[in-house]
Every structure is written in C-alpha cells, then in structure tokens.
Design an enzyme around this catalytic site. Structure first.
Site, PDB file in Angstrom:
ATOM      1  N   CYS A 221     -10.703  -3.810   3.452  1.00  0.00           N
ATOM      2  CA  CYS A 221     -11.254  -2.869   4.424  1.00  0.00           C
ATOM      3  C   CYS A 221     -10.326  -2.863   5.628  1.00  0.00           C
ATOM      4  O   CYS A 221      -9.447  -3.698   5.747  1.00  0.00           O
ATOM      5  CB  CYS A 221     -12.647  -3.291   4.885  1.00  0.00           C
TER       6      CYS A 221
ATOM      7  N   GLY B 249      -9.348   1.675   2.971  1.00  0.00           N
ATOM      8  CA  GLY B 249     -10.693   1.929   2.461  1.00  0.00           C
ATOM      9  C   GLY B 249     -11.053   3.384   2.628  1.00  0.00           C
ATOM     10  O   GLY B 249     -10.910   3.942   3.718  1.00  0.00           O
TER      11      GLY B 249
ATOM     12  N   ASN C  91     -13.673  -7.567   7.827  1.00  0.00           N
ATOM     13  CA  ASN C  91     -12.827  -7.392   6.647  1.00  0.00           C
ATOM     14  C   ASN C  91     -12.665  -8.752   5.971  1.00  0.00           C
ATOM     15  O   ASN C  91     -12.292  -9.717   6.634  1.00  0.00           O
ATOM     16  CB  ASN C  91     -11.456  -6.855   7.085  1.00  0.00           C
ATOM     17  N   GLY C  92     -12.955  -8.817   4.690  1.00  0.00           N
ATOM     18  CA  GLY C  92     -12.774 -10.079   3.971  1.00  0.00           C
ATOM     19  C   GLY C  92     -13.892 -10.282   2.982  1.00  0.00           C
ATOM     20  O   GLY C  92     -14.681  -9.376   2.702  1.00  0.00           O
TER      21      GLY C  92
ATOM     22  N   TYR D  82       1.367  -4.690  -1.720  1.00  0.00           N
ATOM     23  CA  TYR D  82       0.698  -3.416  -1.989  1.00  0.00           C
ATOM     24  C   TYR D  82      -0.198  -2.890  -0.877  1.00  0.00           C
ATOM     25  O   TYR D  82      -0.133  -1.721  -0.519  1.00  0.00           O
ATOM     26  CB  TYR D  82      -0.134  -3.564  -3.277  1.00  0.00           C
TER      27      TYR D  82
ATOM     28  N   SER E 126       3.781   3.558  -2.997  1.00  0.00           N
ATOM     29  CA  SER E 126       4.004   2.139  -2.736  1.00  0.00           C
ATOM     30  C   SER E 126       5.265   1.598  -3.401  1.00  0.00           C
ATOM     31  O   SER E 126       5.759   0.541  -3.022  1.00  0.00           O
ATOM     32  CB  SER E 126       2.766   1.321  -3.127  1.00  0.00           C
TER      33      SER E 126
ATOM     34  N   ASP F  42       4.882  -1.323  -7.484  1.00  0.00           N
ATOM     35  CA  ASP F  42       4.597  -2.576  -6.768  1.00  0.00           C
ATOM     36  C   ASP F  42       3.978  -3.630  -7.675  1.00  0.00           C
ATOM     37  O   ASP F  42       4.243  -4.812  -7.543  1.00  0.00           O
ATOM     38  CB  ASP F  42       3.668  -2.293  -5.577  1.00  0.00           C
TER      39      ASP F  42
ATOM     40  N   CYS G 296      -4.184 -14.687  -6.947  1.00  0.00           N
ATOM     41  CA  CYS G 296      -4.219 -13.769  -8.086  1.00  0.00           C
ATOM     42  C   CYS G 296      -2.948 -13.879  -8.947  1.00  0.00           C
ATOM     43  O   CYS G 296      -2.935 -13.389 -10.079  1.00  0.00           O
ATOM     44  CB  CYS G 296      -4.419 -12.335  -7.604  1.00  0.00           C
TER      45      CYS G 296
HETATM   46  S1  SF4 Z   1      -6.163 -13.814  -4.413  1.00  0.00           S
HETATM   47 FE1  SF4 Z   1      -4.466 -12.349  -4.268  1.00  0.00          FE
HETATM   48  S2  SF4 Z   1      -5.335 -10.461  -3.405  1.00  0.00           S
HETATM   49 FE2  SF4 Z   1      -6.830 -12.131  -3.093  1.00  0.00          FE
HETATM   50  S3  SF4 Z   1      -6.400 -12.866  -1.003  1.00  0.00           S
HETATM   51 FE3  SF4 Z   1      -5.238 -14.158  -2.419  1.00  0.00          FE
HETATM   52  S4  SF4 Z   1      -3.218 -13.155  -2.616  1.00  0.00           S
HETATM   53 FE4  SF4 Z   1      -4.638 -11.693  -1.669  1.00  0.00          FE
END
Ligand code: SF4
Length: 475
Positions: A2, A28, A102-103, A244, A285, A348, A438
């Site tokens: 967000c 967003g 945001n979060g 990204y 991107s 990306d 991730c």
């Molecule tokens: S898991 Fe990936 S997308 Fe989520 S906060 Fe960590 S680096 Fe960012």
C-alpha cells in the site's frame, strides 16, 4: 503493498495529499482515502477506485485542515470491502485520531483475540485497526503518544509503516527492521512523510531522509522531533521494493531504485550474454534493466511491447482470470521490431509464469525468431507474509522448478535469473540488512511454520529533538 502519506502544511493539506497519493498510485489501485484534522474536527473521504476517480475538486475543497493522512490500498490482510478502506478515523477521549498503515502483521490474530477477550469490538478485518486499538489502550493509561507507540511497537510482529494524525500533530513510525519504506521530506510550508520519495517530488519538496527503523517522528507546524523507540543490530528492508514495487525514480533507504535496476541489467549481460538483434523491456518495470543490459552489451535498446497505461499492474490483480485477460489488453507487440529477429527480453521477475508465457507467445506470434529471457530477480521460491500479495508456494513457478524447467514452461529460447550476489551488490546494502524471504524462504521475523532469522529488539528511551535548523529552516 500500500502507499501511505502524512502531511503538515500551513496552507491546507487536501491538495498536497491528493498529489502525493497520485504519485503513489502504483502501490495500490483498489481504493484511496484522505483524512484531515481541523482543530478537533475530523473529516474524511475514501472510496474504491483510483485516486483520480475517488476525489474531485469539491471533495478536496471540503477536506479543510492543516494536518492529514492519506492511503492507497491493495489488500493483503483484510477483505476487499468498503469498511476496510483506509485511513480510519476514530474519536478517543474527546480527540480526533486518523491512522493509515502499510505492511502486514504476523500476529494479528493473537492481538485481536486479546482485545476481544476484553470485550472490544472491531469494525474491520485490517491490521490497522489492531494497531489503533493498541495505541488507544496505552493512551488511556499514560496519556502519552510516545508511550503508546512504544507499547504498540513492543507488541507488533511484522512489517508496518504508520502515519497518524492526533492532537494537533502528525506522527509517523516504522517497524524496528524497516521492512516497509517511509521517508521524510520538507515542503514550502511544512513537512511530508510518505512511502516513497516520489510523493515528496510531486509536491516540489526536498527529501530530508528515511524514517529510521524503530523511530517515531512528531511533526507540527513548528518542525520535527524524533524519538528512537527501538533499536536492532540490523535492518530488513524489503528487497522487492528495489526489484519491482517502488517507482524507478524513488530513493528507498538511500538508494535510487533506477540505479539498482540499471546495474542489475549490466550484470545480467555479464552473467548471461546473448547473441541478439535487440534488447527489449517488458514495460514499464523492465525498462531500467533493459537499458543497463543494452549499455553493457552494445545491443540496441528497442521497444517492442507498448503498454496501455490505463490499466492496473497484472501482478497485483486479485484473481487469476483477471490477470490472464489483463496481459492481452495491457500490452501490444510492435511487429516491425520483432519480425525475424532474435531478442533479449528483460523483465523484473517471474511470479506464476502465466504473464511471461503469454508475453512470449505474443512476441513469437509477432515473428520473433529467438527470445532470450533475462530476469532482474533471482527465482521467487516462497510466499511473502510481510505485506505483499504473493501467491502461495504451489502457485509460484520457481518454488519447485529449476531454471531449465521454468524456461521450458514459459517457452523462452533461453532464460537467466540474476544471481543473488549480483542483486545484493547492485542494491549496495549488506545482505543481512535486507529481507529476502520470498527468494530464500528465510524471514526476518518468526513466522509460524517458516524458518526465521529472529532478531532481538531492544526498546530504547532515547529522544532526539530535531529543531527547524536541522532541516535548514521551514515555515
Ligand atoms: S518476503 Fe519478499 S516481498 Fe515480502 S517483505 Fe520480504 S523481500 Fe519483500
């Protein structure tokens, strides 16, 4: 994923908030909202849709006030319903209170349950309302917003950047690991805090600095003061902001995003050169990556896909059907630039693989002979629990496939992901100061069922008064 903004402006905040939200629209597109405080009076306007659809001149005229907060939302926690649109306004002990966040918290259920056991009811399913409840609970006891934020931060687990208008001041705070971005700027008649520096640029303001992890800012017409609420031995900035999420013209935690992407493009060429006639980005991107690749390789940068700029980003659209339809409407190939040619196609990231496969099919139908795909992130192997609507492990194409299997699935001639080391080098922050959850499956906060690099959070009581002189004077 967000965007938030908070502004103190002697000339009124509604138009500056609108322009700032417009600059953050990429974060967003589901809904937008603004809340302003004028004395004791709270006003708000929020609705589903893009910023330009939600507000009109008359609405902005009615949002009178010199302190306000704004939000653009893509839902991560909480359903896509009107009551979940931020900011939220509350009245507490006779005073107005507006908050935007945001979060993503990873212990919301536990915190909600604590309040519900005490008889409290909630109007939304968002983390933001839980944060507000924690702050109000401590405000009731101590009457001090600093104490309330300190207690709140000691109980939250996850990522959060928060802006809060209360009792004649704007407050902003960021989680102890600085996972989500937040920066401070100075404008002609006041100050702004926002998710990205492009919001400061939109007001012709000056970026002062990033809000420090674990820091609480208090901003009034007289200036800015800072309290360091928590301290950790390292940070965990989201690596995907650089890859990204953030706009290429934003400076995130001291680093220009465009530079990172251009450097990655250069390293992609060094790691996996291809014999090609043209370097083509997947817009928008992929553009900075492709420019870096083209500069390093000497192969001409060529636009071969033109984007319809009036559509949302496919990656953050809420259903698979919407995403699939969107790709075709969103991009159109330039046949003349592709027919009979071998191209390096730069994007990306690859998330599910659906978009990449469809783009490659489109480019091949336009006559391309070879499509060498180069990707600005390493393979995404794990979900995000910290604020980004990533798919589940099962939906992520790279979670159980190697590079050759992904290449085969997306039907590229060749495929190369940037190496992890080259990515870290391009960003310039030590790897230990970035969240790579991730990519690595290793998260900076404990997540049930996942491996954690848990960090000790030390609560401080250190107050730094930053007078007007610190920022070279302001109105
Ligand atoms: S898991 Fe990936 S997308 Fe989520 S906060 Fe960590 S680096 Fe960012």
């Amino acid at each position: 994923m967000c965007g938030i903004v908070g502004i103190v402006d002697a000339g009124g905040v509604s138009h500056p908030l609108y322009y700032a939200l417009y600059a953050l629209q990429h974060r967003g597109q589901e809904s937008a909202g603004i809340s302003v405080i004028n004395g004791d009076r709270l006003r708000k306007h929020k609705a589903q849709g893009l910023v330009a659809e939600v507000f009109d001149p008359e609405t902005l005229r009615r949002l009178e006030g010199q302190i306000g907060v704004g939000h653009v939302r893509y839902p991560t926690t909480g359903a896509n319903t009107p009551e979940n649109i931020q900011p939220f306004n509350f009245r507490f002990m006779g005073k107005g209170f507006a908050i935007a966040h945001n979060g993503n918290l990873v212990n919301t259920r536990e915190l909600r349950s604590y309040f519900e056991q005490a008889g409290q009811i909630f109007c939304t399913t968002t983390d933001t309302e839980v944060i507000a409840a924690l702050i109000a609970d401590e405000l009731r006891r101590s009457g001090s917003i600093e104490d309330a934020v300190r207690l709140c931060m000691s109980r939250l687990r996850g990522s959060y950047s928060v802006v809060l208008a209360y009792d004649g001041a704007l407050y902003a705070f960021r989680d102890p690991l600085g996972i989500k971005p937040l920066c401070l700027g100075r404008t002609a008649r006041g100050h702004i805090v926002a998710s990205e520096s492009v919001a400061i640029d939109a007001l012709s303001g000056t970026l002062v600095r990033d809000v420090r992890p674990g820091e609480l800012l208090r901003i009034t017409g007289d200036g800015v003061s800072s309290t360091r609420i928590t301290k950790v031995d390292r940070t965990a900035h989201c690596i995907f902001e650089y890859i990204y999420f953030a706009r290429a013209d934003s400076v995130i935690d001291g680093v220009l995003v465009y530079d990172v992407r251009r450097k990655i493009g250069k390293r992609l060429h060094e790691e996996a050169p291809a014999d090609a006639d043209a370097v083509c980005p997947v817009p928008d991107s992929g553009t900075a990556y492709a420019i870096g690749y083209a500069q390093a390789s000497g192969v001409p940068f060529t636009e071969s896909l033109i984007k319809n700029r009036y559509m949302g980003r496919t990656f953050i659209m809420p259903s698979q059907a919407a995403r699939e339809q969107a790709v075709r409407i969103k991009m159109n190939p330039i046949r003349k630039h592709l027919d009979g040619r071998s191209i390096v196609l730069i994007d990306d990231s690859i998330v599910r693989g659906t978009t990449s496969r469809r783009i490659i099919q489109m480019i091949r139908s336009a006559g391309a002979r070879e499509i060498h795909m180069r990707i600005g992130s390493p393979p995404i192997r794990a979900p995000c629990y910290l604020g980004v609507d990533m798919p589940t492990r099962e939906e992520l194409i790279a979670s159980c496939r190697d590079e050759e299997q992904v290449r085969d699935s997306v039907t590229a001639t060749s495929l190369h992901y940037i190496s992890f080391d080259a990515l870290i080098e391009a960003i310039g922050h030590p790897c230990d100061n970035l969240c790579t959850g991730c990519l690595s499956g290793c998260y900076p906060v404990a997540i049930d069922g996942e491996h954690a690099r848990a960090r000790e959070v030390e609560f401080l009581d250190e107050t730094l008064q930053l007078g007007l002189d610190s920022f070279g004077g302001t109105a």
